[in-house]
Each structure stands twice: as C-alpha cells, then as structure tokens.
Motif scaffolding. Structure first.
Motif, short mmCIF file in Angstrom:
data_model
loop_
_atom_site.label_atom_id
_atom_site.label_comp_id
_atom_site.label_asym_id
_atom_site.label_seq_id
_atom_site.Cartn_x
_atom_site.Cartn_y
_atom_site.Cartn_z
N LEU A 114 -22.56 2.14 15.44
CA LEU A 114 -22.47 3.57 15.78
C LEU A 114 -23.30 4.37 14.77
N PRO A 115 -24.61 4.17 14.75
CA PRO A 115 -25.44 4.84 13.74
C PRO A 115 -25.48 6.36 13.88
N ASP A 116 -25.11 6.88 15.05
CA ASP A 116 -25.16 8.32 15.25
C ASP A 116 -23.89 9.02 14.78
N LEU A 117 -22.89 8.27 14.37
CA LEU A 117 -21.65 8.86 13.85
C LEU A 117 -21.57 8.54 12.37
N LYS A 118 -21.75 9.53 11.53
CA LYS A 118 -21.98 9.30 10.11
C LYS A 118 -20.71 9.15 9.28
N THR A 119 -19.59 9.73 9.72
CA THR A 119 -18.37 9.70 8.93
C THR A 119 -17.21 9.22 9.78
N LEU A 120 -16.11 8.83 9.10
CA LEU A 120 -14.92 8.45 9.84
C LEU A 120 -14.35 9.61 10.64
N ARG B 90 -28.22 -0.62 22.25
CA ARG B 90 -29.01 0.31 21.45
C ARG B 90 -28.58 1.77 21.58
N GLU B 91 -27.54 2.06 22.35
CA GLU B 91 -27.24 3.46 22.66
C GLU B 91 -26.15 4.07 21.79
N GLY B 92 -25.64 3.35 20.82
CA GLY B 92 -24.65 3.92 19.92
C GLY B 92 -23.43 4.45 20.64
N SER B 93 -23.01 5.66 20.29
CA SER B 93 -21.80 6.23 20.87
C SER B 93 -21.94 6.44 22.38
N VAL B 94 -23.15 6.73 22.85
CA VAL B 94 -23.37 6.88 24.29
C VAL B 94 -23.04 5.57 25.00
N GLY B 95 -23.44 4.44 24.41
CA GLY B 95 -23.13 3.15 24.99
C GLY B 95 -21.64 2.88 25.03
N TYR B 96 -20.94 3.25 23.96
CA TYR B 96 -19.49 3.06 23.94
C TYR B 96 -18.81 3.92 25.01
N ALA B 97 -19.27 5.14 25.18
CA ALA B 97 -18.70 6.00 26.22
C ALA B 97 -18.92 5.40 27.61
N LYS B 98 -20.11 4.86 27.85
CA LYS B 98 -20.38 4.20 29.13
C LYS B 98 -19.49 2.98 29.31
N CYS B 99 -19.29 2.23 28.24
CA CYS B 99 -18.44 1.04 28.33
C CYS B 99 -17.01 1.42 28.70
N LEU B 100 -16.50 2.49 28.10
CA LEU B 100 -15.14 2.91 28.41
C LEU B 100 -15.01 3.27 29.89
#
Length: 266
Positions: free
Chosen positions: A10-16, A249-259
């Motif tokens: 998740l390179p686009d999310l910098k902090t917890l 390669r899509e970071g958080s966008v990929g996780y949202a699609k997966c959900l």
C-alpha cells in the motif's frame, strides 16, 4: 462475513492512520498488521506503541484481526532459536494488547532446494513447540502460513499442525501461495480441502504464474478459483476474518476492487 486486509503493498497510504481510515471508508471490518507496524527496528517500548495503535484502530471503527510474526526457526544454532522463541513470546504479548486473536507465523526453510525439507520441518517443530506454553497462556492462535517452500505444500502444512496437536496452532490459508510454488490447479484445490478444516486466518489472494513469473491480480482476474476456495472454507466452518492480500500494482485502489469483487463472487 467480516472482511479484512493486510497492511502490505500500500505505497499510497503513508501512515497507520491513513491505512485505518482507508479500511473504514472502503468497507473493511478488520486489518492484519505487520510486525514492523508495532515493533519497528529500534523501538524499545513496543507495548506502549501497541496500546496506541489499538486506540487508533478503535477510533476508526476497525478491529485488528491478526499480527504477523516475521519469525524464522530455520536457524543453525540453539542460541538464535532461543532468541526467536523469546521474540515470539513478545509478539504474542503485543497481539494480546492489540486485541488480535491470531499471530500469523512463518514455517521457514533453510533453502529452497533442500527437498524433502526434513531438516527444516524438524527445526520448525522444535521452535513452535517451545512457544506452546505462552500462546496457550495468552490464548493466542499461531496460524502457520503457507508462505515458505516448506508449507507451500498443504500436506506438509497440516503435518505441522498434527504434530503440534494444540487448539492454539492452526493454519493461515493463502489462496495463491500453493499455486505460486508451482502446484497445478487441481492440486491447489485439493490443498484447500486439506487445510480448510484447520484454518483460522486467510489471505484471499489471486494472481497468475508461478515463481518468478508470478503476478498479483485483483480477485477474479487471475488463475485462482476464489469462489471455490471460499466455499471450501465455508464448508469447513471457517470462523475467521476473510483477509484480502493484493500484490498487484494498484495499491489501495486494487484492495478496494478486491473487496468489491470478493463480495460479488461470494
């Protein structure tokens, strides 16, 4: 069913805080944290850090379902193995502070090219058995991942669990990792059937190819029969969070699609 994601790729999310906010706003119920989230290099008081992280997650309305251990019992000397055991005891304590019922643990191997892996199997069983007292005391489940070349075979993974013979030692079932290791899809499906009754944690993951040719994909866009894997877990009475791991390669966008895809497929 409760859906989660691992704090990984998740390179686009910098902090917890960014991570927890994304999880909550996207519709996830839970998260798995990595050991470095709670106990980074140089951190002298990970227990205080774990308290703070638990409060951050609670404020976002997210529960912590698992903590990665990052352990390695495939070590040649007794002193290093003992250090790993002491570290695992502290990881177990951190998981308890976080409210995480599961520690996702590795079953490492000395080398990829050492089949039939007998030396690695013996080393991991020795290390895990030395953890039994404190995980049973803390009521923390060690969920052995099918991440290494030792446990990318579901039969060997279950052999470890049967040898441990404890309700506090179970399996993490990663839906892609058996295929990643080179097993054909029929064998992968058999491993699902073998491992699912022992699973207490999951990495719902899709992709294509094996070894160096592997590429992570959004759920439903790779080779893995995600509906079949989920149904196998359901048939076995899987009690845990459906935790997504995405390595594309899509970071958080990929996780949202997966959900979204997981909800559609299931």
């Amino acid at each position: 069913m409760a859906c989660g994601l691992i704090h990984y790729n998740l390179p686009d999310l910098k902090t917890l805080d960014d991570f927890f906010e994304f999880a909550a706003q996207t519709g996830f119920d839970a998260v798995e944290l990595m050991p470095g989230d709670v106990w980074p290099a140089g951190e002298e008081s990970p227990e205080a850090r774990a308290e703070q992280i638990r409060e951050q997650a609670e404020a976002a309305g997210i529960r912590i379902c698992a903590l990665g251990a990052g352990n390695n019992f495939a070590r040649p000397d007794a002193e290093e193995i003992q250090r790993q055991v002491r570290r695992m005891e502290r990881i177990s304590r951190l998981a308890k502070i976080l409210g995480a019922p599961v520690v996702r643990t590795e079953a490492s191997c000395f080398a990829r090219d050492e089949p039939p892996y007998e030396k690695s199997m013996e080393a991991n069983l020795r290390g895990l058995k030395r953890c039994l007292d404190f995980i049973e005391r803390d009521r923390i489940v060690l969920a052995v991942d099918n991440h290494s070349f030792l446990t990318n075979d579901g039969d060997r993974q279950v052999h470890i669990l049967k040898e441990m013979d404890s309700p506090y030692v179970a399996a993490t079932m990663d839906t892609m990792n058996y295929r990643f290791a080179g097993h054909d899809l029929d064998t992968v499906a058999r491993f699902y059937e073998t491992v699912a009754p022992h699973a207490r944690h999951t990495h719902i993951k899709d992709g294509t190819g094996v070894l160096d040719d592997y590429r992570g994909r959004v759920l439903g866009e790779g080779e893995i029969d995600i509906p079949g894997a989920v149904q196998t877990l359901k048939n076995a009475g899987y009690p845990g969070v459906w935790c997504i791991e995405y390595e594309g390669r899509e970071g958080s966008v990929g996780y949202a699609k997966c959900l979204q895809r997981l909800k559609e497929l299931v």
